[in-house]
Design a protein around this motif. Structure first.
Motif, short mmCIF file in Angstrom:
data_model
loop_
_atom_site.label_atom_id
_atom_site.label_comp_id
_atom_site.label_asym_id
_atom_site.label_seq_id
_atom_site.Cartn_x
_atom_site.Cartn_y
_atom_site.Cartn_z
N SER A 4 0.83 -1.20 0.00
CA SER A 4 0.00 0.00 0.00
C SER A 4 0.87 1.25 0.00
O SER A 4 2.01 1.25 0.47
N ALA A 5 0.30 2.33 -0.52
CA ALA A 5 1.00 3.61 -0.53
C ALA A 5 1.38 4.02 0.89
O ALA A 5 2.48 4.53 1.14
N LYS A 6 0.48 3.77 1.82
CA LYS A 6 0.71 4.10 3.23
C LYS A 6 1.96 3.38 3.76
O LYS A 6 2.81 3.98 4.42
N ASN A 7 2.09 2.11 3.45
CA ASN A 7 3.25 1.34 3.92
C ASN A 7 4.54 1.79 3.25
O ASN A 7 5.60 1.80 3.89
N ILE A 8 4.47 2.17 1.99
CA ILE A 8 5.67 2.63 1.28
C ILE A 8 6.21 3.90 1.94
O ILE A 8 7.40 4.01 2.22
N VAL A 9 5.32 4.86 2.23
CA VAL A 9 5.76 6.11 2.85
C VAL A 9 6.28 5.84 4.27
O VAL A 9 7.36 6.30 4.65
N ARG A 10 5.53 5.06 5.04
CA ARG A 10 5.97 4.74 6.41
C ARG A 10 7.33 4.03 6.38
O ARG A 10 8.23 4.36 7.17
N ASP A 11 7.50 3.09 5.46
CA ASP A 11 8.76 2.34 5.40
C ASP A 11 9.95 3.24 5.06
O ASP A 11 11.04 3.04 5.59
N LEU A 12 9.74 4.23 4.19
CA LEU A 12 10.85 5.14 3.89
C LEU A 12 11.24 5.94 5.12
O LEU A 12 12.41 5.99 5.50
N TYR A 13 10.27 6.54 5.79
CA TYR A 13 10.57 7.39 6.95
C TYR A 13 11.13 6.57 8.12
O TYR A 13 11.84 7.11 8.96
N ALA A 14 10.84 5.28 8.16
CA ALA A 14 11.34 4.41 9.23
C ALA A 14 12.64 3.71 8.84
O ALA A 14 13.22 2.99 9.65
N SER A 15 13.10 3.90 7.63
CA SER A 15 14.27 3.18 7.12
C SER A 15 15.58 3.77 7.64
O SER A 15 15.62 4.83 8.25
N ASP A 16 16.66 3.07 7.31
CA ASP A 16 18.01 3.51 7.67
C ASP A 16 18.63 4.23 6.47
O ASP A 16 19.74 3.91 6.04
N PHE A 17 17.91 5.21 5.92
CA PHE A 17 18.37 5.89 4.70
C PHE A 17 19.67 6.65 4.90
O PHE A 17 20.38 6.91 3.93
N LEU A 18 20.02 6.99 6.14
CA LEU A 18 21.29 7.70 6.37
C LEU A 18 22.49 6.81 6.13
O LEU A 18 23.53 7.28 5.67
N ASN A 19 22.36 5.55 6.46
CA ASN A 19 23.50 4.64 6.37
C ASN A 19 23.45 3.70 5.17
O ASN A 19 24.41 2.98 4.93
N ASP A 20 22.35 3.71 4.45
CA ASP A 20 22.22 2.81 3.30
C ASP A 20 21.69 3.59 2.10
O ASP A 20 20.48 3.79 1.96
N PRO A 21 22.59 4.05 1.22
CA PRO A 21 22.18 4.87 0.09
C PRO A 21 21.19 4.18 -0.87
O PRO A 21 20.45 4.85 -1.57
N SER A 22 21.15 2.87 -0.87
CA SER A 22 20.24 2.16 -1.78
C SER A 22 18.77 2.31 -1.36
O SER A 22 17.86 2.10 -2.17
#
Length: 137
Positions: A4-22
């Protein structure tokens, strides 16, 4: 099975985007744009700009923990409210709230495409921090 769109957005904001550029490539559309109103002014960011900013943040923070209180979905648009807590290189033993975000994202091809985000730095006011933690999503 699609997410779901809701899960995609939540997953990005909860991800480790600082340490994993992928991570950003996984969630952001190749033509993504973020229109961001911050206390420092307005910015229009591309996926490249967001990636550069994330890399810079990763140099200062040991950890980044989100507290997500709201995620609302209406068709291909999602609104999220989140506060980020960090541990810094200078003070690795203390976690502090650093910023509050509210964002609305439009999705395209299952990825975040157009974002409209407002942010405000956190402060030490107990009422501010408490108000955020009392809300449940």
């Amino acid at each position: 099975m699609s997410t779901s769109a809701k899960n995609i957005v939540r997953d990005l904001y909860a991800s480790d985007f600082l340490n994993d550029p992928s991570v950003l490539k996984k969630y952001l559309h190749k033509d993504a744009e973020l229109f961001w109103n911050a206390s420092t002014g307005f910015s229009k960011l591309t996926i490249s700009d967001i990636s550069k900013m994330s890399t810079e943040m990763g140099r200062s923070f040991i950890s980044l923990r989100p507290s997500i209180t709201h995620v609302l979905e209406d068709k291909d648009q999602v609104c999220i409210r989140v506060t980020y807590y960090v541990k810094t290189i200078e003070n690795p033993d203390e976690e502090v709230a650093i910023i509050h975000f509210m964002a609305i994202w439009e999705l395209k091809d299952g990825k975040l495409y157009k974002g409209y985000q407002i942010s405000q730095p956190s402060d030490d006011d107990p009422m501010n921090i408490d108000a955020h933690s009392r809300i449940k999503s």
